[in-house]
Design an enzyme around this catalytic site. Structure first.
Site, short mmCIF file in Angstrom:
data_model
loop_
_atom_site.label_atom_id
_atom_site.label_comp_id
_atom_site.label_asym_id
_atom_site.label_seq_id
_atom_site.Cartn_x
_atom_site.Cartn_y
_atom_site.Cartn_z
N ILE A 159 0.83 -1.21 0.00
CA ILE A 159 0.00 0.00 0.00
C ILE A 159 0.86 1.26 0.00
CG2 ILE A 159 -1.64 1.27 1.45
CD1 ILE A 159 -2.59 -1.69 2.29
N ASP A 160 2.00 1.20 0.68
CA ASP A 160 2.87 2.36 0.78
C ASP A 160 3.50 2.70 -0.57
OD1 ASP A 160 3.81 4.38 2.38
OD2 ASP A 160 5.39 3.23 3.33
N ASP A 161 4.08 1.70 -1.22
CA ASP A 161 4.64 1.94 -2.55
C ASP A 161 3.58 2.45 -3.51
OD1 ASP A 161 7.56 0.99 -3.38
OD2 ASP A 161 6.94 -0.19 -1.66
N GLU A 163 2.88 6.15 -2.98
CA GLU A 163 3.98 7.02 -3.40
C GLU A 163 4.18 7.00 -4.92
OE1 GLU A 163 5.83 9.21 -1.61
OE2 GLU A 163 4.50 8.79 0.07
N HIS A 191 0.58 8.42 3.92
CA HIS A 191 0.88 8.46 2.49
C HIS A 191 -0.36 8.18 1.65
CE1 HIS A 191 5.30 7.46 3.65
NE2 HIS A 191 5.04 8.75 3.73
#
Length: 678
Positions: free
Chosen positions: A417-419, A422, A493
């Site tokens: 989810i973070d990648d 971003e 993020h």
């Protein structure tokens, strides 16, 4: 080199670096100069000019590091257990070679501390399991136990309780060679494969990194192999005659006591298993492992699960020449980084998607033209990496359309989810020649991320609602965090991504904002799960809240500002030691680093503190510590795998985050939700 707008000699400004001919360069440089925000009252003109030069130089340096395919990747440095376990694997399989052993030993020796120990991060204390594994690896490389560096290590190991006091994973490695008894290890039966998804301690109660490791280890635990030990390790026991002295059980009414007794029951079951069920479980584990092998031969793009998967399949009868194992072994060599001194460092993982999206954001925020060929090439590469198939995440979210990005080159099973958040923020900064392609990818990604929201309104890294606390209590799971609950930095993020997509007022965005506001510490900071630590958490959350419409005057933002101002170092930078995860005395304290200083500045700039003294001093620290080539030194570890237990030095962090912070200082916020909506 060319003349800058203030008459001095320096690198081309970022916008000029984007130009394709000298005429365009001159006009772009002028445009960049006139676009500068006005100087704050009382600020010396030289300070802004210095920041401009530092930004330009840093952008030029980062552009020079892009691969011709469009991606960026810095080394991902962890600790020497990666190198030690690589040698142990080769010894176990009988595929060791002299050159690899020599190069690995050279690196392991270089990381030993003066007291004979090995740490898990620069400046950290000696760590028992790491020291044991490093010592054994050097014994395999031929270092004599009586050599001064080896004797110092073994003496310290005995002082700390010897092998018996080490973590389970270390003792598993030793059991493979008969240096530890399998009977003295916690039991992990492969029958766990059959636990239904609603049952406590089922496979999907574990985080993806633990799940990938546990499945092959159930096979190893069931098979209990022992290869002939090339030497004894009596010097690593406090009493070689009693290497594992008995310990009293915890009270039965405690969680520890309950799981200790469960482990005893599992040991009893192992002696009298249901043979057909055991055989079916081992076959199911083998299928599970093989199905998750990636196209490059690795598993999840992570070295530890790959190592254990190779061992497990080999124990189940897969020959080393079998395509699955042949490709798996080949993939491990891709984790090796050769250094100038001839040493060989093993990366636990590789981070090209993460590094590329962060580099794209940094360059765009530093003023590089949105249609610069480097940014378009990066966008093309990221677009090609979007994942269009389901993975383990679909167990909790069946029917959700895929669309995320993973951290690594090859990892279609485990997008995170973070990648994904971003990458979207990076793509929104690029003026791509095929905007429809970008928009389609962005919408798919946003839909996937929204679908991965947990019930409490926040987001974890790989799975939704991976919040059970039971896996962490298993005697087997003493190697770090094994579950993936929502975190402030990942949630921030995603909220920032949603704000940039015009979804500020979406109820799901507001739930994320409310969760973040509720997670703020009394001090004003936020805990950082994937970066060190409160500086990272706060540096992530404040820009997200402001992007989502929370005013800079909001009490939560003001508390965060006061906290950041209060923990700024005397030299003007910010730093936080990894010990802050265990010891509150270290919160916000540590040697100033480029990445952590940048995180603090990103929060303060988002909070309208550009004219503040803290920002002025932080920017000056970045300018003053920049190297002549535009880069920064950062030997300290500022990344987090497992809080405290597994630390990371991302070698590109020292480049991308300072450039982002300086760019936002010099240019203001070039990319905001309001501007993009307009």
């Amino acid at each position: 080199m060319t003349a800058t707008t203030d008459g001095s000699t320096g690198a081309l400004p970022p916008r000029a670096a984007a130009a394709t001919d000298s005429t365009t360069a001159q006009s772009t440089t002028a445009q960049s100069t006139t676009a500068q925000p006005p100087l704050p009252e009382g600020e010396a003109p030289g300070a802004l000019a210095a920041a401009e030069r530092a930004t330009a130089l840093a952008a030029e340096h980062l552009l020079s590091r892009q691969d011709e395919q469009g991606w960026w990747k810095g080394d991902l440095e962890t600790n020497v257990t990666m190198d030690a376990e690589d040698l142990l694997l080769r010894q176990f399989l009988g595929v060791q070679d002299e050159e690899t052993t020599r190069a690995a030993a050279l690196y392991i020796r270089s990381e030993q501390r003066p007291d004979g120990t090995w740490a898990t991060f620069l400046g950290g204390p000696g760590e028992l399991s790491t020291t044991i594994e490093a010592y054994v690896a050097l014994r395999l490389a031929g270092d004599a136990p009586g050599a001064p560096h080896m004797a110092a290590a073994s003496a310290w190991i005995r002082e700390q309780g010897g092998i018996a006091a080490s973590r389970v994973f270390t003792r598993i490695w030793l059991a493979l060679f008969g240096w530890w008894k399998w009977e003295d290890l916690p039991e992990l039966p492969p029958e766990i494969m059959f636990l239904p998804k609603w049952f406590p301690l089922n496979l999907y109660d574990f985080g993806q990194w633990a799940r990938q490791t546990i499945v092959p280890l159930t096979v190893v635990s069931a098979k209990r192999p022992v290869r002939p030990a090339p030497f004894p390790l009596d010097e690593l026991h406090t009493d070689p005659a009693r290497p594992n002295p008995p310990r009293p059980l915890a009270p039965a009414v405690s969680w520890d006591g309950a799981f200790q007794r469960l482990d005893k029951a599992l040991h009893h079951y192992r002696r009298f298993p249901l043979r057909r069920l055991r055989r079916l479980a081992l076959n199911q584990a083998a299928r599970w492992i093989v199905e998750r092998q990636e196209n490059d031969g690795c598993w999840g793009g992570i070295q530890p699960p790959a190592v254990y998967s190779i061992i497990a399949l080999h124990l189940l009868g897969y020959d080393l020449d079998h395509p699955v194992l042949r490709e798996g072994l080949k993939s491990l060599d891709r984790f090796a980084v050769r250094r100038e001194d001839g040493s060989r460092m093993i990366e636990a993982c590789q981070s090209p998607v993460w590094d590329t999206c962060l580099a794209t954001i940094a360059l765009a925020d530093a003023g590089v033209a949105p249609d610069h060929p480097a940014l378009v090439k990066a966008a093309d590469w990221m677009l090609d990496e979007q994942i269009d198939r389901t993975g383990d995440w679909a167990v909790r979210r069946p029917g959700l359309t895929p669309g995320g990005w993973a951290f690594e080159f090859h990892n279609d099973t485990y997008p995170d989810i973070d990648d994904t958040a971003e990458v979207v923020l990076a793509l929104k900064r690029v003026r791509h020649p095929d905007p429809a392609r970008v928009e389609t990818a962005v919408r798919r990604a946003a839909r996937w991320n929204l679908g991965m929201q947990s019930k409490n309104g926040a987001w974890g890294a790989f799975d939704a609602d991976n919040t059970s606390t039971l896996p962490n209590r298993l005697p087997f799971c003493d190697f770090g965090e094994v579950v993936d609950p929502p975190s402030a930095d990942v949630t921030a993020h995603v909220v920032e991504m949603l704000a940039f997509l015009g979804e500020r007022h979406d109820p799901r965005t507001r739930r994320g904002v409310d969760w973040l506001l509720g997670e703020q510490e009394e001090s004003g900071a936020w805990f950082g799960r994937w970066g060190v630590n409160y500086v990272y958490g706060t540096g992530s959350v404040v820009p997200a809240l402001v992007a989502a419409g929370i005013p800079a005057s909001h009490p939560a933002v003001r508390r965060a500002v006061r906290w950041l101002e209060g923990v700024q170092n005397d030299d003007g930078g910010w730093g936080e030691d990894l010990r802050s995860y265990r010891d509150s005395e270290w919160i916000g304290r540590g040697t100033s680093t480029a990445s952590q200083t940048a995180w603090a500045l990103m929060a303060l700039l988002a909070a309208d503190e550009r004219e503040g003294k803290a920002v002025e001093r932080g920017v000056a620290w970045l300018v003053d510590t920049q190297r002549a080539d535009g880069s920064w030194d950062e030997p300290h570890f500022t990344g987090t795998g497992f809080p405290w237990d597994f630390s990371i030095n991302y070698h590109l962090y020292r480049q991308v985050f300072p450039l982002t912070a300086l760019g936002r200082y010099v240019h203001g916020e070039l990319f905001t939700p309001d501007r993009l909506e307009a």
